[in-house]
Design an enzyme around this catalytic site. Structure first.
Site, PDB file in Angstrom:
ATOM      1  N   ASP A  76      35.232  36.552 -85.595  1.00 28.39           N
ATOM      2  CA  ASP A  76      35.401  35.412 -84.696  1.00 28.39           C
ATOM      3  C   ASP A  76      34.253  34.412 -84.798  1.00 28.39           C
ATOM      4  OD1 ASP A  76      37.731  36.586 -83.909  1.00 28.39           O
ATOM      5  OD2 ASP A  76      37.334  36.442 -81.765  1.00 28.39           O
ATOM      6  N   ASN A  85      42.248  34.484 -85.274  1.00 29.51           N
ATOM      7  CA  ASN A  85      42.803  34.838 -83.968  1.00 29.51           C
ATOM      8  C   ASN A  85      41.718  34.724 -82.902  1.00 29.51           C
ATOM      9  OD1 ASN A  85      44.726  35.612 -82.106  1.00 29.51           O
ATOM     10  ND2 ASN A  85      44.640  37.783 -82.586  1.00 29.51           N
ATOM     11  N   ASP A 142      38.867  42.500 -70.166  1.00 29.10           N
ATOM     12  CA  ASP A 142      38.620  43.163 -71.449  1.00 29.10           C
ATOM     13  C   ASP A 142      38.080  44.571 -71.252  1.00 29.10           C
ATOM     14  OD1 ASP A 142      39.517  40.949 -72.775  1.00 29.10           O
ATOM     15  OD2 ASP A 142      37.543  40.195 -73.307  1.00 29.10           O
ATOM     16  N   GLU A 187      44.914  39.347 -77.742  1.00 29.95           N
ATOM     17  CA  GLU A 187      45.163  39.537 -79.168  1.00 29.95           C
ATOM     18  C   GLU A 187      46.521  40.173 -79.441  1.00 29.95           C
ATOM     19  OE1 GLU A 187      40.732  38.992 -78.960  1.00 29.95           O
ATOM     20  OE2 GLU A 187      42.360  39.628 -77.661  1.00 29.95           O
ATOM     21  N   HIS A 191      41.171  44.557 -81.834  1.00 31.40           N
ATOM     22  CA  HIS A 191      39.912  45.298 -81.898  1.00 31.40           C
ATOM     23  C   HIS A 191      39.703  46.222 -80.708  1.00 31.40           C
ATOM     24  CE1 HIS A 191      37.704  42.013 -79.414  1.00 31.40           C
ATOM     25  NE2 HIS A 191      38.994  41.733 -79.401  1.00 31.40           N
ATOM     26  N   ARG A 192      40.060  45.774 -79.519  1.00 30.05           N
ATOM     27  CA  ARG A 192      39.797  46.595 -78.330  1.00 30.05           C
ATOM     28  C   ARG A 192      40.724  47.809 -78.251  1.00 30.05           C
ATOM     29  NH1 ARG A 192      35.682  44.217 -76.516  1.00 30.05           N
ATOM     30  NH2 ARG A 192      35.524  41.948 -76.376  1.00 30.05           N
ATOM     31  N   LYS A 219      36.590  42.003 -85.736  1.00 27.80           N
ATOM     32  CA  LYS A 219      36.666  40.818 -84.867  1.00 27.80           C
ATOM     33  C   LYS A 219      35.411  40.679 -84.018  1.00 27.80           C
ATOM     34  CE  LYS A 219      39.646  38.695 -81.353  1.00 27.80           C
ATOM     35  NZ  LYS A 219      39.885  37.397 -81.992  1.00 27.80           N
TER      36      LYS A 219
END
Length: 443
Positions: free
Chosen positions: A55, A99, A322, A350, A394-395, A425
């Site tokens: 990112d 993204n 998040d 995402e 990613h999370r 990311k």
């Protein structure tokens, strides 16, 4: 930035105990905000400990295409950005934004105000992430932004507009990044008259707006706010480099390691973020405390440990969407049913995180109720071995690594994480660092 290679999947064996210290990567939210503010400023800015990730690379490359000069300091994560004082050298560009919501949204606002001929596009998922509220707010005051695909979503075509009003309105209940984008662009519009931004409806993710306001002030611009309903940027302010600025460690990334200490004993200490953090996700520790976890904090560190089962939780997570994903996986180890409320913003991240979390938690044996803006997790008697799909998110990859840990009530299981490269990311080294605190070798 160094490149990390990834296999098609990573297998995590069950882990009996975790302990150790983790130096966090820089915050994504802070890194990309600072990069744009530094670019728009008078003077050069030395940025210390910028996050190395997909990112931030997207933002760096976009700025380079726009004529902003920057350089990396030797083999470090320190960068020097040479500000353009609000006048971009390049007036026509085709920008790929991947993204990265933290890149495309503020850049959209800044480019619309500065004027030129720009196109912004990204990966297919980016073209499914809403941007209509931001575009509407800008177009209503004379900017010229058009959709080249589905209305309300990228790709975008930005052309030179003419500011026609100094009062803007934006909805607050979809993404706080829309307000962040308008706030960061507002000084560029408030040359002769103050700019007022009004928020319609409930503003979500308020701590992220606090980050924006804090960093704008570091770059010389003060914003007056009336609660969370309106924000005023007085005329004549401009961004001025602070000289040197440091990027805090990422509080969202801290959540995985602090939760690991909560589940599997610890102590786990994260360094780079502490009690004076400007990031809202540091409040993740409040949720852990509610779950019975022992938390200690210093100026630049946080430590988590536990000696018993986690308590079930029923809480509103609108302020830390998040980091709340980590709680959803920690709920597998709780002593009852946990409910995460007010997390509707998960659906426009995402991936549709509400749906994705429900699917993957069920693979591990949990009973999951997925609502429009809540998730209710009933832990299984025992956690089932599973192959976790990550949805290029990613999370998802990082939080489900926690299912390999042994807790007080349930043992961890063998977990296969598909497509682990998505962690690039925000945290390219995540699985290596996770293996270190678990004292195991990745399979």
């Amino acid at each position: 930035m160094k490149q990390v290679s990834y296999p098609r999947h990573i297998d995590l064996a069950p882990v009996a105990h975790v302990q150790g210290t983790v130096k966090l990567p820089g915050s994504k939210s802070i890194s990309n905000r600072i990069l744009l503010l530094a670019a728009l400023s008078r003077g050069s800015t030395e940025i210390k400990d910028l996050l190395a990730s997909d990112d931030t690379l997207v933002m760096l490359m976009a700025l380079q295409q726009l004529g902003v000069k920057w350089e990396q300091v030797a083999d470090t994560q320190d960068y020097v950005v040479h500000g353009v004082d609000g006048v971009l050298p390049v007036h026509q560009a085709d920008l790929f934004m991947g993204n990265a919501g933290t890149a495309i949204r503020p850049l959209t606002a800044a480019l619309a105000v500065l004027g030129g001929d720009y196109t912004l596009h990204g990966v297919p998922r980016m073209h499914e992430r809403p941007i209509g509220d931001l575009v509407d707010a800008l177009n209503e005051v004379g900017m010229r932004i058009e959709y080249t695909g589905n209305p309300g979503y990228p790709p975008l075509h930005i052309r030179r507009g003419m500011l026609s009003a100094h009062r803007m309105k934006v909805r607050g209940n979809v993404s706080s990044q829309f307000l962040t984008a308008l706030l960061m662009a507002a000084p560029l519009m408030a040359k002769s008259e103050a700019m007022v931004i009004e928020v319609e409806g409930e503003l979500i993710s308020k701590p992220y707006i606090e980050i924006t306001l804090n960093l704008m002030q570091r770059f010389g611009v003060t914003v007056e706010r009336n609660g969370w309903q309106s924000f005023t940027i007085k005329a004549g302010q401009h961004y001025q480099s602070p000289g040197v600025i440091h990027v805090e460690g990422d509080a969202s990334s801290a959540s995985y390691f602090l939760a690991a200490g909560a589940i599997a004993g610890g102590p786990i200490r994260v360094e780079g973020v502490g009690k004076d953090s400007i990031q809202g996700d540091v409040r993740f520790v409040e949720a852990l405390r509610l779950m019975g976890v022992t938390i200690t904090m210093g100026d630049n560190w946080i430590e988590a440990s536990s000696s018993g089962p986690l308590k079930a939780i029923d809480a509103d997570f609108n302020h830390i969407p998040d980091a709340a994903m980590t709680i959803a996986v920690a709920a597998l180890y709780a002593d009852g049913v946990s409910t995460l409320r007010n997390i509707g913003s998960w659906r426009v991240k995402e991936t549709d995180r509400l749906a994705a979390m429900a699917i993957e938690l069920r693979k591990l044996g949990a009973t999951v109720e997925e609502g429009a803006d809540y998730l209710r997790v009933t832990p299984p008697v025992s956690i089932t071995p599973a192959t976790i799909d990550t949805y290029d998110d990613h999370r998802m990859a990082m939080c489900f690594s926690l299912a390999s840990l042994d807790g007080a009530l349930r043992q961890g299981t063998r977990v296969r994480i598909n497509d682990p490269k998505c962690v690039a990311k925000t945290f390219p080294d995540y699985f290596r660092v996770f293996a270190k605190i678990a004292e195991q070798t990745l399979i």
